[in-house]
Scaffold this active site. Structure first.
Site, PDB file in Angstrom:
ATOM      1  N   ASP A  12       0.917  -1.096   0.078  1.00 25.59           N
ATOM      2  CA  ASP A  12      -0.081  -0.145   0.043  1.00 25.59           C
ATOM      3  C   ASP A  12       0.737   1.056   0.090  1.00 25.59           C
ATOM      4  OD1 ASP A  12       0.024   1.064   3.123  1.00 25.59           O
ATOM      5  OD2 ASP A  12       0.473  -0.851   3.086  1.00 25.59           O
ATOM      6  N   ASP A  35       1.617   4.640   2.120  1.00 25.13           N
ATOM      7  CA  ASP A  35       1.557   5.020   3.628  1.00 25.13           C
ATOM      8  C   ASP A  35       0.649   6.197   3.531  1.00 25.13           C
ATOM      9  OD1 ASP A  35       2.571   4.079   6.047  1.00 25.13           O
ATOM     10  OD2 ASP A  35       3.530   6.081   6.054  1.00 25.13           O
TER      11      ASP A  35
END
Length: 291
Positions: free
Chosen positions: A209, A211
């Protein structure tokens, strides 16, 4: 010397496929109990060992992972080269979820972990200016490329204590001011301990992902992250499966000196060394301590 590859698997990566003579073995360490038993065997004729960093079932948090016991246990088995595989977040638009990064630098922000095998009674200082092994990193990059993985060669990994994720302010600091590329919770003190144990170490960071700095971070559904984690785990196994052919069964001394890191590192005079600590260090530093 024979090549013996040790893989420390992170979130979602709990085994190596296709090992000949696969067997889970328990290794005792004077530095505590390792995260789990270690899966051993051979892949394409090369000895392999796999250690689930968090334990099967993910029982250890990043803080409670027994890093010293894990590295010591791999060293006791005879491992020569350690590949770390771990999930991480990204600070860069061009390092997207599903991509891999071959790490070459760290900033260590952990604070609740034992970070050295050495201490009172046997003091040592090793260099971690270049904390990963370029030879091993190059092999990982080649393996990832051959497996069709989008991979970035080189990157700075911010190691945070966790288990909570970053605040937005922290994330922006690490990205915009410190220039980090990815963030995770487990590669430190692992890399430092591998250097103290004179093991070549490479870090493969698997991005799940962006951040919290990213404007779309809050819109990411947890199911998307889990799907990325699963895909990354499959890609990690493909990468690992290619390493035996790249590294080969016969191992020459590391051209970068990782396997000689303790050559001039121990400062405590022989007569002043704590015998109990020296005994503990038998696997890690026996080459230079005479164990």
């Amino acid at each position: 010397m024979d090549t013996f590859i040790g893989v420390i698997g992170g979130s979602g990566v709990y085994e190596i496929d296709g090992l000949d003579g696969a067997e889970w073995v328990t290794v005792a360490s004077p530095f505590g109990t390792p995260s789990d038993a270690i899966l051993t065997g051979r892949l394409n004729g090369v000895r392999m060992a796999f250690l689930p960093r968090h334990g099967r079932g993910h029982v250890h948090s990043p803080t409670t992972v027994p890093y010293r016991a894990n590295i010591d246990a791999l060293k006791r088995l005879g491992v020569t080269d350690v590949i770390s595989v771990s999930a991480c977040g990204s600070f860069r638009e061009d390092m997207a979820p599903g991509h891999f990064v071959i790490i070459d630098q760290f900033i260590d922000r952990t604070f609740a972990r034992e970070k050295s095998f050495f201490g009172t009674g046997c003091v040592a200082h090793v260099s971690v200016a270049h904390p990963t092994c370029p030879r091993l990193a190059e092999a990982c990059h080649t393996a990832a490329t051959d497996a069709g993985i989008t991979v970035h060669m080189g990157g700075t990994y911010l190691a945070m204590e966790g288990p909570q994720f970053s605040t937005m302010a922290e994330s922006k600091l690490y990205r915009d001011v410190w220039g980090c590329d990815v963030i995770g919770m487990t590669n430190m003190p692992e890399a430092k301990l591998a250097r103290e144990a004179e093991l070549c170490y490479a870090s493969v960071a698997m991005i799940t992902d962006f951040d919290s700095w990213h404007p779309d971070h809050g819109a990411v559904d947890i199911t998307d992250i889990i799907a990325t984690l699963a895909a990354n785990a499959g890609n990690a196994r493909s990468l690992v499966a290619r390493l035996p052919d790249l590294l080969g069964p016969d191992r020459a001394p590391c051209p970068h000196g990782c396997d000689r890191a303790l050559e001039h590192a121990i400062l405590t005079a022989p007569a002043s060394r704590d015998p109990a600590l020296v005994e503990q260090l038998g696997a890690v530093a026996g080459r230079v301590l005479g164990g």
